[in-house]
Design a protein around this motif. Structure first.
Motif, short mmCIF file in Angstrom:
data_model
loop_
_atom_site.label_atom_id
_atom_site.label_comp_id
_atom_site.label_asym_id
_atom_site.label_seq_id
_atom_site.Cartn_x
_atom_site.Cartn_y
_atom_site.Cartn_z
N GLU A 140 0.84 -1.21 0.00
CA GLU A 140 0.00 0.00 0.00
C GLU A 140 0.88 1.26 0.00
O GLU A 140 0.62 2.21 -0.75
N GLU A 161 -3.88 5.16 -0.74
CA GLU A 161 -2.97 4.01 -0.55
C GLU A 161 -2.08 4.23 0.68
O GLU A 161 -1.82 3.30 1.44
N HIS A 176 -4.15 3.32 3.58
CA HIS A 176 -4.26 1.85 3.74
C HIS A 176 -3.00 1.30 4.41
O HIS A 176 -3.08 0.42 5.27
N ILE A 187 -10.94 -0.12 3.67
CA ILE A 187 -10.10 -0.21 2.46
C ILE A 187 -10.95 -0.65 1.27
O ILE A 187 -10.82 -0.12 0.16
N GLU A 220 -11.20 0.79 -2.60
CA GLU A 220 -10.76 0.04 -3.78
C GLU A 220 -11.83 0.05 -4.87
O GLU A 220 -11.51 0.04 -6.07
FE LIG Z 1 -5.06 0.02 -1.35
#
Ligand SMILES: [Fe+2]
Ligand SMILES: [Fe+2]
Length: 258
Positions: A32, A62, A65, A154, A158
């Motif tokens: 991530e 990201e 995450h 998360i 996504e």
């Molecule tokens: Fe991710």
């Protein structure tokens, strides 16, 4: 003997033991954070300001995450461990030649349309994998107050990441880049499924050692990963090559760009 082989049994077993949980979260956090770094660099080299803002937001997600997986480790009193090279999905993909290299991203010159398309196709394919993996983990860990909550946060992101990749590539297709995009989607999807197989085997082998799996269990799981690869190679790899307009309004766009 514990010989449960379903994906949910494997995930639960992994989460129940500190060593395997540490490996799982370290691999996830590194992937991530690396995605965050790449998106930051790409955003700052993208000339189209609306697209650059979406890529920057992708990068911020990201990084978030990565921090969520880091926080899961800290709550268990664990540190992140170094990710072995063969278990590093992002670097293995780069070594396989898809997307934009770290060397290129360290250069300051703006990205060409071709490079933007390489980035978007790479994201289209890898975000599909991220979406499928996190959706599976969301199912498995539903109800878990920490891991379950993190993976469902998360998962929501996504979905957006995948949606904006579809929409941006469709926009480029309308501008006349269709043949290049389709060739790239086919090439990258085939590389991704091969890399995913190899990285899965590397991670599974280490999990097996940490969890004391029998050689038989390890062989059966390895066979399962190869079967999944062949199913993808023969049939399901094409799911990564289609582009559909998202049902969302301006995914990853800021209100100002809506
Ligand atoms: Fe991710
Ligand atoms: Fe993502």
């Amino acid at each position: 003997m514990n010989f449960a082989l379903s994906p949910s049994a494997i995930f639960r077993e992994m989460a129940a033991h500190d060593g395997s949980f540490q490996l799982f979260c370290s691999v996830a956090a590194k992937g991530e954070a690396q995605g965050g770094w790449e998106n930051d660099r790409i955003a700052s080299r993208t000339m189209d300001p609306l697209l650059a803002a979406k890529i920057a937001r992708h990068g911020a997600d990201e990084h978030k995450h990565g921090r969520l997986f880091g926080a899961l480790l800290r709550k268990r009193g664990l540190d992140a461990i170094e990710v072995p090279a063969d278990a590093d999905y992002c670097m293995q993909l780069e070594e396989a030649g898809i997307g934009l290299s770290h060397a290129r991203l360290r250069q300051d010159r703006p990205l060409t349309d071709e490079e933007i398309l390489r980035y978007l196709v790479h994201s289209r394919v890898t975000e599909q994998r991220a979406f499928e993996e996190i959706t599976q983990q969301e199912e498995v860990f539903r109800g878990d107050p920490e891991l379950g909550k993190a993976v469902s946060l998360i998962a929501r992101d996504e979905v957006e990441h995948l949606a904006y990749c579809h929409d941006e590539l469709l926009r480029f297709r309308e501008e006349g880049h269709g043949a290049f995009i389709d060739d790239l989607l086919h090439e990258y999807a085939k590389v991704e499924i091969r890399t995913y197989r190899d990285v899965s085997i590397a991670v599974m082998t280490r999990m097996g050692r940490l969890l004391g799996w029998s050689p038989l269990k390890q062989r059966v799981l390895r066979l399962g990963i190869h079967c999944l690869y062949w199913m993808e190679r023969l049939w399901t790899w094409r799911r990564m090559t289609v582009l559909r307009p998202s049902q969302r309004s301006n995914p990853m766009g800021t209100p100002a760009s809506a």
